[in-house]
Write an enzyme that holds these catalytic residues in place. Sequence first.
Site, PDB file in Angstrom:
ATOM      1  CB  SER A 188      -0.838   0.051   1.280  1.00  0.00           C
ATOM      2  OG  SER A 188      -1.703  -1.027   1.364  1.00  0.00           O
ATOM      3  CG  HIS A 217      -1.625  -0.027  -4.336  1.00  0.00           C
ATOM      4  ND1 HIS A 217      -2.203   1.210  -4.226  1.00  0.00           N
ATOM      5  CD2 HIS A 217      -1.982  -0.728  -3.230  1.00  0.00           C
ATOM      6  CE1 HIS A 217      -2.879   1.262  -3.089  1.00  0.00           C
ATOM      7  NE2 HIS A 217      -2.773   0.101  -2.473  1.00  0.00           N
ATOM      8  CG  ASN A 272      -3.190   3.898  -0.390  1.00  0.00           C
ATOM      9  OD1 ASN A 272      -4.405   4.045  -0.502  1.00  0.00           O
ATOM     10  ND2 ASN A 272      -2.626   2.716  -0.232  1.00  0.00           N
ATOM     11  CD  GLU A 284      -1.967   4.069  -6.729  1.00  0.00           C
ATOM     12  OE1 GLU A 284      -2.246   5.281  -6.608  1.00  0.00           O
ATOM     13  OE2 GLU A 284      -1.452   3.384  -5.803  1.00  0.00           O
TER      14      GLU A 284
HETATM   15  N1  3HC Z   1     -17.181 -11.578  -6.522  1.00  0.00           N
HETATM   16  C1  3HC Z   1     -18.335 -11.439  -7.202  1.00  0.00           C
HETATM   17  N2  3HC Z   1     -19.313 -10.570  -6.880  1.00  0.00           N
HETATM   18  C2  3HC Z   1     -19.087  -9.780  -5.822  1.00  0.00           C
HETATM   19  C3  3HC Z   1     -17.912  -9.840  -5.055  1.00  0.00           C
HETATM   20  C4  3HC Z   1     -16.934 -10.798  -5.446  1.00  0.00           C
HETATM   21  N3  3HC Z   1     -15.774 -10.949  -4.781  1.00  0.00           N
HETATM   22  N4  3HC Z   1     -17.983  -8.916  -4.045  1.00  0.00           N
HETATM   23  C5  3HC Z   1     -19.165  -8.304  -4.187  1.00  0.00           C
HETATM   24  N5  3HC Z   1     -19.838  -8.821  -5.238  1.00  0.00           N
HETATM   25  C6  3HC Z   1     -21.144  -8.416  -5.756  1.00  0.00           C
HETATM   26  C7  3HC Z   1     -22.194  -8.390  -4.651  1.00  0.00           C
HETATM   27  O1  3HC Z   1     -22.817  -9.636  -4.558  1.00  0.00           O
HETATM   28  C8  3HC Z   1     -23.159  -7.345  -5.184  1.00  0.00           C
HETATM   29  O2  3HC Z   1     -23.970  -7.961  -6.150  1.00  0.00           O
HETATM   30  P1  3HC Z   1     -25.471  -7.390  -6.331  1.00  0.00           P
HETATM   31  O3  3HC Z   1     -25.303  -5.956  -6.746  1.00  0.00           O
HETATM   32  O4  3HC Z   1     -26.028  -8.255  -7.441  1.00  0.00           O
HETATM   33  O5  3HC Z   1     -26.133  -7.555  -4.991  1.00  0.00           O
HETATM   34  C9  3HC Z   1     -22.261  -6.376  -5.943  1.00  0.00           C
HETATM   35  O6  3HC Z   1     -21.027  -7.068  -6.198  1.00  0.00           O
HETATM   36  C10 3HC Z   1     -21.955  -5.146  -5.128  1.00  0.00           C
HETATM   37  O7  3HC Z   1     -21.463  -5.592  -3.871  1.00  0.00           O
HETATM   38  P2  3HC Z   1     -21.902  -4.823  -2.565  1.00  0.00           P
HETATM   39  O8  3HC Z   1     -23.400  -4.834  -2.445  1.00  0.00           O
HETATM   40  O9  3HC Z   1     -21.081  -5.338  -1.439  1.00  0.00           O
HETATM   41  O10 3HC Z   1     -21.426  -3.392  -2.995  1.00  0.00           O
HETATM   42  P3  3HC Z   1     -21.850  -1.967  -2.505  1.00  0.00           P
HETATM   43  O11 3HC Z   1     -22.591  -1.330  -3.610  1.00  0.00           O
HETATM   44  O12 3HC Z   1     -22.425  -2.009  -1.142  1.00  0.00           O
HETATM   45  O13 3HC Z   1     -20.385  -1.286  -2.484  1.00  0.00           O
HETATM   46  C11 3HC Z   1     -18.159  -1.065  -1.860  1.00  0.00           C
HETATM   47  C12 3HC Z   1     -19.414  -1.901  -1.698  1.00  0.00           C
HETATM   48  C13 3HC Z   1     -17.675  -1.105  -3.319  1.00  0.00           C
HETATM   49  C14 3HC Z   1     -17.122  -1.666  -0.952  1.00  0.00           C
HETATM   50  C15 3HC Z   1     -18.492   0.418  -1.490  1.00  0.00           C
HETATM   51  O14 3HC Z   1     -19.018   0.459  -0.187  1.00  0.00           O
HETATM   52  C16 3HC Z   1     -17.256   1.266  -1.530  1.00  0.00           C
HETATM   53  O15 3HC Z   1     -16.880   1.780  -2.579  1.00  0.00           O
HETATM   54  N6  3HC Z   1     -16.589   1.447  -0.381  1.00  0.00           N
HETATM   55  C17 3HC Z   1     -15.341   2.193  -0.328  1.00  0.00           C
HETATM   56  C18 3HC Z   1     -14.248   1.195  -0.554  1.00  0.00           C
HETATM   57  C19 3HC Z   1     -12.899   1.862  -0.639  1.00  0.00           C
HETATM   58  O16 3HC Z   1     -12.742   3.050  -0.445  1.00  0.00           O
HETATM   59  N7  3HC Z   1     -11.883   1.024  -0.928  1.00  0.00           N
HETATM   60  C20 3HC Z   1     -10.523   1.498  -0.983  1.00  0.00           C
HETATM   61  C21 3HC Z   1      -9.915   1.370   0.368  1.00  0.00           C
HETATM   62  S1  3HC Z   1      -8.242   1.897   0.385  1.00  0.00           S
HETATM   63  C22 3HC Z   1      -7.398   0.577  -0.274  1.00  0.00           C
HETATM   64  O17 3HC Z   1      -7.916  -0.427  -0.568  1.00  0.00           O
HETATM   65  C23 3HC Z   1      -5.936   0.808  -0.476  1.00  0.00           C
HETATM   66  C24 3HC Z   1      -5.123  -0.268   0.146  1.00  0.00           C
HETATM   67  O18 3HC Z   1      -3.790   0.069  -0.035  1.00  0.00           O
HETATM   68  C25 3HC Z   1      -5.350  -0.370   1.644  1.00  0.00           C
END
Ligand code: 3HC
Length: 395
Positions: A122, A143, A199, A155
């Site tokens: 990260s 990333h 990040n 990235e």
């Molecule tokens: N495989 C297949 N399908 C999947 C899946 C997977 N692994 N994961 C989820 N799905 C499907 C779900 O079943 C759902 O299907 P549906 O629409 O038919 O019900 C669909 O994908 C959407 O899933 P969710 O309902 O869980 O999705 P949300 O619309 O609630 O969004 C989220 C979830 C995308 C996590 C949203 O809340 C979001 O954008 N959150 C912010 C996340 C973020 O900021 N991430 C970055 C963090 S920082 C980082 O990662 C950097 C690192 O260095 C730490």
Amino acid sequence: MVDVKKVAVVGAGLMGSGIAQVALMADYDVTLVDIKQEFVDSGEANIREGMQKLESKGKLGAGITADSIMSKLIKSIDLAEAVKNVDIVIEAVVEKMDIKKQVCKTVMDNGPDHIIFASNTSTMSITEIAKDSGAPERGCGMHFFNPVPLMRCVEVIRSDDTSDETFETAMEVAENLPCLRGDRYIAPVLKEGPGFIVNRMNAPVNIYIGWVYDTAKERGLDWAQIDADAGGKMPMGPCELADYVGLDTMMHTMNYYKETLSEDFEPPKVVKEMVDNGNLGAKTGKGFYDWNQGREGIKQKVKAAEPAGLFDLQTSMAIMLNEGCRILDEGIASGYKIIDDANMAGMNSPGPFGWGKSNFEKAAEILEDLVKKTGKEYFKPIELMKSGGFKKMRK
Ligand code: 3HC
């Protein structure tokens, strides 16, 4: 360009299993590696659950089932053996430099002469990770963002030693990895720096959020009140997102920025306490929130909460605009459009430059006030932001 057919993913946790899932969906031969059988098995279970979701929605393509795809997944707890005939390794192990260096060396010592090592770190220096591996020119960064199948951004990072062939191959592999929420967005990181683009730009917002956490604790406020301050304008509020990413990851990365950018990145007391008590957020079931209530339960709690009046989105934007200008100043990204697009693809949130182009003077005022309020000099607006000079650096 290396002709990639076989991919090994090292680390079967949240990120590693997500990367392995999209690599399988891209029809690569995938090996999932970890140090214990139970870790690899839980990674496989995560991937299978995702594939079954896709199968149930008829998104796997004619004649393809979750079982048929999963039968192609190779599992291993022997890294040296696992990489013998592999073209690229994507490493997603714990954010500890010595462990990442060891994994990289084992890959270069045991893989074929063309094998590429790509770290999903990260924040950390790819140059340092690959330095003693014997083949630093075949090291780079890839990333991803959590959850990998849903977050579009990757990235691709050039270290000080990455060869053109390695960089171009990594870009091509990243482009081939499908995303369930639209086309992959590949952000070229021209020069490594702590936290790369997305990040790095969001990092100093954690200084501010840390100040908000500690102040809320002093005032005896409920965490949901802080997320209510975001007014539903973020996919997840500051507390829910920290829990989702992992409080240990937040602490590790802030400690890394404290070493590499500024003392002001000292992790907040609240987060240190929770990590010390083993409450790491969603992955342990408890952090700011009790995750047994599920994301819907958390959403209802935030909806019902009285806003704390501590966290302000415009302040967050001003901090990101300033840090975005530092990224431009240091030549890490060629232009602000890439930075904004990468943030939208990596965090599902708009980057600061769209707003910043007509609000940079206001942003400078907000930051000057924030320095006084928090005592954190790192928030001081830099010249490129204050002058609006960044507007000439679009592409
Ligand atoms: N495989 C297949 N399908 C999947 C899946 C997977 N692994 N994961 C989820 N799905 C499907 C779900 O079943 C759902 O299907 P549906 O629409 O038919 O019900 C669909 O994908 C959407 O899933 P969710 O309902 O869980 O999705 P949300 O619309 O609630 O969004 C989220 C979830 C995308 C996590 C949203 O809340 C979001 O954008 N959150 C912010 C996340 C973020 O900021 N991430 C970055 C963090 S920082 C980082 O990662 C950097 C690192 O260095 C730490």
